[in-house]
Design a protein around this motif. Structure first.
Motif, PDB file in Angstrom:
ATOM      1  N   CYS A  94     -20.135  15.029  27.701  1.00 16.50           N
ATOM      2  CA  CYS A  94     -19.548  15.341  29.011  1.00 16.50           C
ATOM      3  C   CYS A  94     -20.450  16.225  29.850  1.00 16.50           C
ATOM      4  O   CYS A  94     -20.056  16.649  30.953  1.00 16.50           O
ATOM      5  N   ALA A  95     -21.639  16.520  29.375  1.00 10.48           N
ATOM      6  CA  ALA A  95     -22.566  17.375  30.125  1.00 10.48           C
ATOM      7  C   ALA A  95     -23.929  16.727  30.237  1.00 10.48           C
ATOM      8  O   ALA A  95     -24.948  17.413  30.298  1.00 10.48           O
ATOM      9  N   THR A  96     -23.954  15.390  30.269  1.00  8.37           N
ATOM     10  CA  THR A  96     -25.224  14.697  30.368  1.00  8.37           C
ATOM     11  C   THR A  96     -25.887  14.952  31.720  1.00  8.37           C
ATOM     12  O   THR A  96     -25.199  15.082  32.746  1.00  8.37           O
ATOM     13  N   LEU A  97     -27.209  15.003  31.726  1.00 13.65           N
ATOM     14  CA  LEU A  97     -27.966  15.248  32.941  1.00 13.65           C
ATOM     15  C   LEU A  97     -28.467  13.956  33.572  1.00 13.65           C
ATOM     16  O   LEU A  97     -29.121  13.999  34.621  1.00 13.65           O
ATOM     17  N   GLU A  98     -28.198  12.823  32.937  1.00 14.58           N
ATOM     18  CA  GLU A  98     -28.662  11.549  33.470  1.00 14.58           C
ATOM     19  C   GLU A  98     -27.642  11.042  34.491  1.00 14.58           C
ATOM     20  O   GLU A  98     -26.455  10.915  34.193  1.00 14.58           O
ATOM     21  N   SER A  99     -28.146  10.710  35.669  1.00 12.45           N
ATOM     22  CA  SER A  99     -27.253  10.345  36.776  1.00 12.45           C
ATOM     23  C   SER A  99     -26.578   8.996  36.567  1.00 12.45           C
ATOM     24  O   SER A  99     -25.511   8.739  37.124  1.00 12.45           O
ATOM     25  N   ASP A 100     -27.175   8.100  35.782  1.00 12.15           N
ATOM     26  CA  ASP A 100     -26.620   6.765  35.600  1.00 12.15           C
ATOM     27  C   ASP A 100     -25.689   6.683  34.390  1.00 12.15           C
ATOM     28  O   ASP A 100     -25.317   5.587  33.978  1.00 12.15           O
ATOM     29  N   ARG A 156     -11.328  -1.408  12.850  1.00 17.38           N
ATOM     30  CA  ARG A 156     -11.408   0.014  12.523  1.00 17.38           C
ATOM     31  C   ARG A 156     -10.739   0.853  13.611  1.00 17.38           C
ATOM     32  O   ARG A 156     -10.982   0.636  14.819  1.00 17.38           O
ATOM     33  N   PRO A 157      -9.892   1.812  13.240  1.00 16.03           N
ATOM     34  CA  PRO A 157      -9.295   2.696  14.252  1.00 16.03           C
ATOM     35  C   PRO A 157     -10.349   3.548  14.930  1.00 16.03           C
ATOM     36  O   PRO A 157     -11.343   3.939  14.312  1.00 16.03           O
ATOM     37  N   ARG A 158     -10.116   3.836  16.231  1.00 11.73           N
ATOM     38  CA  ARG A 158     -11.073   4.596  17.022  1.00 11.73           C
ATOM     39  C   ARG A 158     -10.464   5.913  17.487  1.00 11.73           C
ATOM     40  O   ARG A 158      -9.281   5.980  17.808  1.00 11.73           O
ATOM     41  N   LEU A 159     -11.299   6.938  17.547  1.00 11.64           N
ATOM     42  CA  LEU A 159     -10.971   8.194  18.196  1.00 11.64           C
ATOM     43  C   LEU A 159     -12.117   8.539  19.135  1.00 11.64           C
ATOM     44  O   LEU A 159     -13.265   8.115  18.919  1.00 11.64           O
ATOM     45  N   VAL A 160     -11.815   9.309  20.156  1.00  9.08           N
ATOM     46  CA  VAL A 160     -12.836   9.717  21.127  1.00  9.08           C
ATOM     47  C   VAL A 160     -12.942  11.227  21.122  1.00  9.08           C
ATOM     48  O   VAL A 160     -11.930  11.944  21.165  1.00  9.08           O
ATOM     49  N   VAL A 161     -14.163  11.721  21.068  1.00  9.32           N
ATOM     50  CA  VAL A 161     -14.433  13.150  21.146  1.00  9.32           C
ATOM     51  C   VAL A 161     -15.185  13.417  22.440  1.00  9.32           C
ATOM     52  O   VAL A 161     -16.283  12.885  22.656  1.00  9.32           O
ATOM     53  N   LEU A 162     -14.583  14.212  23.305  1.00 14.28           N
ATOM     54  CA  LEU A 162     -15.234  14.639  24.544  1.00 14.28           C
ATOM     55  C   LEU A 162     -15.949  15.950  24.245  1.00 14.28           C
ATOM     56  O   LEU A 162     -15.342  17.012  24.197  1.00 14.28           O
ATOM     57  N   ASN A 163     -17.250  15.838  24.024  1.00 16.11           N
ATOM     58  CA  ASN A 163     -18.037  16.964  23.520  1.00 16.11           C
ATOM     59  C   ASN A 163     -18.632  17.789  24.669  1.00 16.11           C
ATOM     60  O   ASN A 163     -18.749  17.323  25.800  1.00 16.11           O
ATOM     61  N   LYS A 164     -19.008  19.005  24.320  1.00 10.71           N
ATOM     62  CA  LYS A 164     -19.674  19.953  25.238  1.00 10.71           C
ATOM     63  C   LYS A 164     -18.750  20.370  26.385  1.00 10.71           C
ATOM     64  O   LYS A 164     -19.194  20.560  27.532  1.00 10.71           O
ATOM     65  N   THR A 165     -17.473  20.531  26.097  1.00  9.50           N
ATOM     66  CA  THR A 165     -16.531  20.966  27.136  1.00  9.50           C
ATOM     67  C   THR A 165     -16.584  22.473  27.356  1.00  9.50           C
ATOM     68  O   THR A 165     -15.823  22.996  28.188  1.00  9.50           O
TER      69      THR A 165
END
Length: 480
Positions: free
Chosen positions: A246-252, A275-284
């Motif tokens: 969530c803190a990427t510096l790439e504009s695209d 396969r079950p999926r989970l999402v981790v929103l990192n660098k918050t």
């Protein structure tokens, strides 16, 4: 220097069986001692065994050729040759054994699981074992069989409960380092992780393993980047966790586009849809990261994907994530089918099954294939006429000549026993019954035949001596 290898090509050679011994017992005053040649020893086998202490195939990368010990030949006095030493090769848990063409031979999962990659050759029988009422003194022995030799491919697929997938520098290594005691390399540049890392996580009463899969990029399913080298490590995992930066510096790039890209690569790779999926929103922990996480959370909820806001630096959300993963792992384990005991199925041989096949190949040429005929050919010493006749007898008793005649073979036609590489070719002569006319009375030791006149002469002298002593006793008896 390479420290992790998860795919190697291995050339294994099993040991050859020792040759049998053709020997006649010799002892003073016992010229007719009979055959006493011992059997040859069995060749050593090459076996792959799962060892939990091994985590890489690096050793076989440096030494790809492995050979087991050969069996020793038999000796006189009914002495059997020593067996060849087996070669045991430890491999990591999750190793898949394939042929160079990609055919799966074995999937080694679980401590102690073994697979015989190369079977050692049988030892040849000595002439003592070949003796029979009709063949009292064989003048030949059987040769030992060559050991199995082949090329195999070893592929390591990580055995873990949870796989962390995502773009390079998404924070997967940082996340596994705070969830477990693993200490992967962490840096602020892409492709820091070049090998899968495993960590053990404890959440309540549930203990599970987490794999940090090296970063994936568009085209990974086609081999781009680290691509296929590490996508296979996801196959065995029960739960997939998308780690989104969530803190990427790439504009695209943004979390949703990263998620779609990785899902597309997983779909192209195949076999992971269930396969079950989970999402981790990192660098918050970064202000911009928290704002972006708040924007994408409604979209993730609409897709039915549980999302967790975490920070490896501040340890935010890690406890909730670890327990959520434990719950998913528990469900996956409960859904696995119960292990059933292995049942050995014994299939009886059909009454009309000959154990070999006769196939015409061109005009006047036939090929015989079958386990017994080919093994008997390998065990035959073709420099010994008696051994060749013994082979002919065995083939006739098996019914090879009858099948050749039924297939249309005529005298003088070519007959090959075995494959194209190691076949023995001879001219078909149906009039020769097991080589009996060619070899005469097989199974008789000519050396023993030469001893019979001398033995008879000695017996005659002893008889004459006893007869003369009896006459002398009659002439000088004091009772006359």
């Amino acid at each position: 220097m390479t420290t992790f290898v998860d795919r190697v090509e291995l050339h294994v050679v099993a040991g050859n069986g020792g040759h049998g011994c053709a020997s006649v017992h010799r002892e003073k005053f016992k010229p007719l001692g009979g055959p006493d040649g011992g059997d040859g020893g069995r060749g050593g086998s090459v076996t792959l065994v799962v060892d939990s202490g091994v985590t890489t195939l690096l050793e076989y990368h440096h030494r790809p050729h492995r050979k087991a010990g050969n069996g020793k030949p038999g000796a006189g006095g009914n002495r059997t040759g020593a067996h060849g030493e087996d070669l045991v090769l430890p491999v990591p848990d999750g190793t898949v054994v394939l042929t160079p063409d990609g055919e799966v031979l074995a999937d080694l999962v679980g401590e102690g699981t073994a697979f015989v990659a190369g079977q050692g050759g049988r030892g040849g029988l000595g002439n003592a074992a070949l003796a029979s009422p009709r063949r009292k003194a064989p003048g030949f022995a059987l040769l030992g069989e060559p050991g199995e030799e082949r090329d195999i491919v070893l592929e390591l697929k990580t055995v873990a409960d949870v796989a962390l997938v995502g773009f390079p520098s998404a924070g997967k290594s940082s996340l596994i380092s705070v969830l477990s005691a693993a200490r992967p390399k962490i840096a602020d540049y892409p492709f820091t992780t070049l090998v899968p890392n495993l960590g053990v996580v404890t959440a309540g009463e549930t203990v599970y393993t987490v794999a940090d899969v090296p970063g994936l990029i568009p085209g990974a399913s086609e081999g781009k980047g680290l691509g296929l080298d590490f996508l296979r490590h996801v196959e065995r995992c029960s739960v997939l966790v998308h780690v989104l930066d969530c803190a990427t510096l790439e504009s695209d790039r943004d979390p949703l586009s990263d998620l779609d890209t990785i899902e597309e690569e997983l779909a192209r790779y195949g076999g992971l849809d269930d396969r079950p999926r989970l999402v981790v929103l990192n660098k918050t922990d970064i202000p911009d990261g928290q704002e972006l996480a708040d924007l994408v959370r409604p979209e993730l909820a609409a897709r039915g994907l549980p999302a967790f806001e975490v920070s490896a630096v501040s340890r935010k959300g890690l406890r909730e994530l670890s327990f959520a993963l434990a719950e998913q792992v528990g469900r996956a384990r409960a859904a696995r089918p119960a292990e059933t005991p292995t049942r050995i199925v014994i299939t009886p041989r059909a009454v009309n099954e000959t154990g070999f096949t006769v196939r015409p190949e061109g005009e006047g040429f036939f090929r015989v294939r079958g386990e017994k005929p080919e093994r008997w050919v390998r065990q035959t010493d073709f420099t010994n006429e008696e051994a060749v006749g013994y082979l002919a007898d065995r083939l006739n008793r098996l019914g090879v000549e009858t099948e050749l005649l039924r297939a249309g073979a005529r005298e003088g036609d070519g007959v090959a026993i075995g494959g194209d590489d190691d076949a023995v070719v001879f001219d078909f002569e149906p009039s020769v019954s097991g080589g009996a006319e060619m070899l005469g009375r097989r199974g008789e030791d000519h050396r023993m035949n030469q001893l019979r006149p001398a033995v008879q002469r000695r017996r005659d002298r002893e008889a004459r001596r006893r007869d003369g002593a009896d006459r002398e006793f009659e002439e000088f008896s004091p009772f006359d």
